[in-house]
Structures are given as structure tokens and as C-alpha cells.
Design a protein around this motif. Structure first.
Motif, PDB file in Angstrom:
ATOM      1  N   LEU A  41      -0.095  21.525  53.611  1.00 15.32           N
ATOM      2  CA  LEU A  41      -0.100  22.718  52.777  1.00 15.32           C
ATOM      3  C   LEU A  41       1.282  22.969  52.206  1.00 15.32           C
ATOM      4  N   TYR A  42       1.355  23.261  50.927  1.00 14.84           N
ATOM      5  CA  TYR A  42       2.609  23.733  50.365  1.00 14.84           C
ATOM      6  C   TYR A  42       2.572  25.253  50.453  1.00 14.84           C
ATOM      7  N   PRO A  43       3.565  25.857  51.065  1.00 12.99           N
ATOM      8  CA  PRO A  43       3.517  27.305  51.275  1.00 12.99           C
ATOM      9  C   PRO A  43       3.745  28.104  49.985  1.00 12.99           C
ATOM     10  N   ASP A  44       2.765  28.049  49.087  1.00 10.29           N
ATOM     11  CA  ASP A  44       2.838  28.764  47.822  1.00 10.29           C
ATOM     12  C   ASP A  44       2.511  30.238  48.054  1.00 10.29           C
ATOM     13  N   HIS A  45       3.140  31.115  47.310  1.00  9.71           N
ATOM     14  CA  HIS A  45       2.953  32.564  47.417  1.00  9.71           C
ATOM     15  C   HIS A  45       3.120  33.059  48.855  1.00  9.71           C
ATOM     16  N   PRO A  46       4.199  32.647  49.547  1.00  6.57           N
ATOM     17  CA  PRO A  46       4.376  33.119  50.918  1.00  6.57           C
ATOM     18  C   PRO A  46       4.624  34.623  50.934  1.00  6.57           C
ATOM     19  N   ASN A  47       3.997  35.261  51.868  1.00  5.60           N
ATOM     20  CA  ASN A  47       4.146  36.701  52.014  1.00  5.60           C
ATOM     21  C   ASN A  47       4.195  37.019  53.492  1.00  5.60           C
ATOM     22  N   SER A  48       4.739  38.164  53.830  1.00  7.24           N
ATOM     23  CA  SER A  48       4.827  38.506  55.242  1.00  7.24           C
ATOM     24  C   SER A  48       4.488  39.969  55.463  1.00  7.24           C
ATOM     25  N   ASN A  49       3.964  40.231  56.636  1.00  8.71           N
ATOM     26  CA  ASN A  49       3.563  41.569  57.040  1.00  8.71           C
ATOM     27  C   ASN A  49       3.930  41.764  58.499  1.00  8.71           C
ATOM     28  N   ILE A  50       4.010  43.012  58.889  1.00  6.59           N
ATOM     29  CA  ILE A  50       4.187  43.371  60.289  1.00  6.59           C
ATOM     30  C   ILE A  50       2.945  44.149  60.695  1.00  6.59           C
ATOM     31  N   SER A  51       2.275  43.667  61.740  1.00 11.33           N
ATOM     32  CA  SER A  51       1.096  44.404  62.212  1.00 11.33           C
ATOM     33  C   SER A  51       1.553  45.673  62.918  1.00 11.33           C
ATOM     34  N   ASP A  52       0.611  46.559  63.144  1.00 15.65           N
ATOM     35  CA  ASP A  52       0.927  47.807  63.835  1.00 15.65           C
ATOM     36  C   ASP A  52       1.409  47.564  65.262  1.00 15.65           C
ATOM     37  N   LYS A  53       1.115  46.377  65.807  1.00 16.25           N
ATOM     38  CA  LYS A  53       1.581  46.012  67.152  1.00 16.25           C
ATOM     39  C   LYS A  53       2.917  45.273  67.109  1.00 16.25           C
ATOM     40  N   GLY A  54       3.491  45.133  65.905  1.00 16.36           N
ATOM     41  CA  GLY A  54       4.795  44.490  65.773  1.00 16.36           C
ATOM     42  C   GLY A  54       4.753  42.986  65.625  1.00 16.36           C
ATOM     43  N   VAL A  55       3.582  42.424  65.340  1.00 19.33           N
ATOM     44  CA  VAL A  55       3.449  40.974  65.173  1.00 19.33           C
ATOM     45  C   VAL A  55       3.798  40.605  63.733  1.00 19.33           C
ATOM     46  N   PHE A  56       4.695  39.623  63.585  1.00 21.03           N
ATOM     47  CA  PHE A  56       5.077  39.122  62.262  1.00 21.03           C
ATOM     48  C   PHE A  56       4.014  38.139  61.796  1.00 21.03           C
TER      49      PHE A  56
END
Length: 132
Positions: free
Chosen positions: A57-72
Motif C-alpha cells: 500500500l502507498y500511504p496516500d491521503h494519510p490522516n490521523s485521529n485520537i480516539s476518546d480513549k487516547g489511541v492514535f
């Protein structure tokens, strides 16, 4: 690290957030989530690098979030490539879990993959002590 423009399918984005425990809102037609602080940048970069080296996989459109439990949580919506079982095994050996999310966040018919660090059941308290 969170780029709202990468979530073009807002309804899917809201469902994605509900599924992965991410508080979100829609403001002026845009999905708004808590933006991970710069302290997460090393983790973001390491996950992206692992994807480039250990998967098809080529990591196209990488995005990140933090869950309410603090998981990246990292998401990618690549145009090319397909996640194989072997890719998943390689990434697990590197300490990451990756899977197809079932959502099309980018909104172009592309699959959105979701990735996070593996968590030991020992860290979660999921292993009970044997009775003595």
C-alpha cells in the motif's frame, strides 16, 4: 496531522468516528475532530514509513485521529495496492495492526485502511492472574 479535506464523504466520516470512538462534529459541511498534537508526529511518521517499507500500500491521503480513549489512529485511502495477509503479518511484527475499515472516507470509491499500534493484553489488564 488531521487534514479535514481528506474526508470528503462526511456521512462516512461520522460513521467512522462512531465506530472507532472518536468525538467529531460537522461544522460548515466539514468533519471536525480533535487534531493530534505535534507530540504524535514521530508515531505518525513511523507508521507511514512502516507502510511504505512493509506493505503493498502507498500511504496516500494519510490522516490521523485520537480516539476518546487516547489511541492514535492512522488512516490511508490509497488509489493503488491491496493489503495482503503477508503485509498484515509484517506490520504486526513491527507492532502495528492494519485492516480495511469498511468506510470510504475519501469519497472516490477508494478503500480506507485504519492502522494503530498493537496493544498487549498485559497493558490492558486483559489477562487475569491465575488462581493460587
Amino acid at each position: 496531522m488531521y487534514i479535514s479535506a481528506y474526508v470528503k464523504n462526511i456521512e462516512e466520516g461520522v460513521r467512522f468516528c462512531a465506530r472507532y470512538g472518536i468525538t467529531c462534529s460537522v461544522v460548515d459541511g466539514e468533519l471536525v475532530v480533535k487534531n493530534p498534537s505535534v507530540e504524535y508526529y514521530k508515531q505518525f511518521a513511523a507508521m507511514e514509513e512502516a507502510l511504505r517499507k512493509k506493505s503493498h500500500l502507498y500511504p496516500d491521503h494519510p490522516n490521523s485521529n485520537i480516539s476518546d480513549k487516547g489511541v492514535f489512529i492512522l488512516t490511508i485511502s490509497p488509489y493503488d495496492g491491496e493489503l495482503t495477509e503477508e503485509d498484515q503479518k509484517k506490520l504486526r511484527r513491527k507492532g502495528y495492526d492494519i485492516r480495511e475499515s469498511g468506510f470510504d472516507l475519501y469519497g472516490s470509491g477508494t478503500t480506507t485502511y485504519v492502522m494503530a499500534e498493537l496493544v498487549s493484553p498485559l497493558d490492558e489488564g486483559g489477562v487475569e492472574s491465575p488462581e493460587v
